[in-house]
Scaffold this active site. Sequence first.
Site, PDB file in Angstrom:
ATOM      1  CB  CYS A  88      -0.911   0.002   1.224  1.00  0.00           C
ATOM      2  SG  CYS A  88      -1.956   1.472   1.343  1.00  0.00           S
ATOM      3  CB  CYS A 218      -5.130   3.760  -4.402  1.00  0.00           C
ATOM      4  SG  CYS A 218      -4.248   2.183  -4.606  1.00  0.00           S
TER       5      CYS A 218
END
Length: 292
Positions: A88, A218
């Site tokens: 991530c 993101c």
Amino acid sequence: MQSYTGPEFFKGHGTENDFVVLPDPRGELELTPDRVRALCDRRRGLGGDGVLRVVPTALLGEPAPGDVPSGAWFMDYRNADGSVAEMCGNGVRVFARYLFEAGLVSAGEFVVGTRAGARTVGVGPPGRVTVDMGAAAVRGHSSVTIDGYAMSALSVDLGNPHLVCLTGEVSELDLSVRPGYDPELFPQGVNIELVEPLDGERIRMRVYERGVGETRSCGTGTVAATAAVVRAAGEERGSRIVLVPGGAVEVEVTPETSTLTGPAELVAHGRLDAAWWSCPEGAPLTVSGVDR
């Protein structure tokens, strides 16, 4: 009387992609799917797009990738639905900011372990973090379906899978439900980016993250989006400012690697109620000592 002897937590975000950070220096915390879902629930928990467990690589409880040093801190990342994730980009920036603020690393560059491998990060003022994200690997073409319409998509891998769609006005597209994709190609799910090129320097992006839904940003998705735009321009390397609903980040891609630079904020700190941690499905959440 509440027993505020449960785990310590921090809350942080990177361009409003938000996370619960759980320090676990002894490798004792058990992150069950139920606990992760409860922590990330915005009504019965702390709320977040995911959970970052801060654990020594040697105490992770599973084999780490071979390039991760045993002495590095490992980012054990879980999506909001409780599923395990490889990487991530926004999360690793928040993770690095926590390590720096907690005095667990020195200023300058250091290595963070992830399931996608070792990632070199650098923390600079004022709270901006740069991450070497590794090479953005293009896997070929596929498609996604939104509102009943099929859209061409480029498959890009950054240790986790992405499908990038270059399109027009992204604000008009419906991401309230998961876009369709080929489950045979992506049996574990896929992150889907909708990308609107604005000019030679900026792109706008929205994202539907697997295991979460539409999020404000993101990090790996911004790198995948930049790689797709640079490739569409017939170039091997390039940089873009990526505008997301939660802010902006800077991405550079080359054939060898990619970097992501953006803000990382820690906004709260406290301790969970022990009874809630033992039974997150059945107890109301209470916390103590919440501060900035």
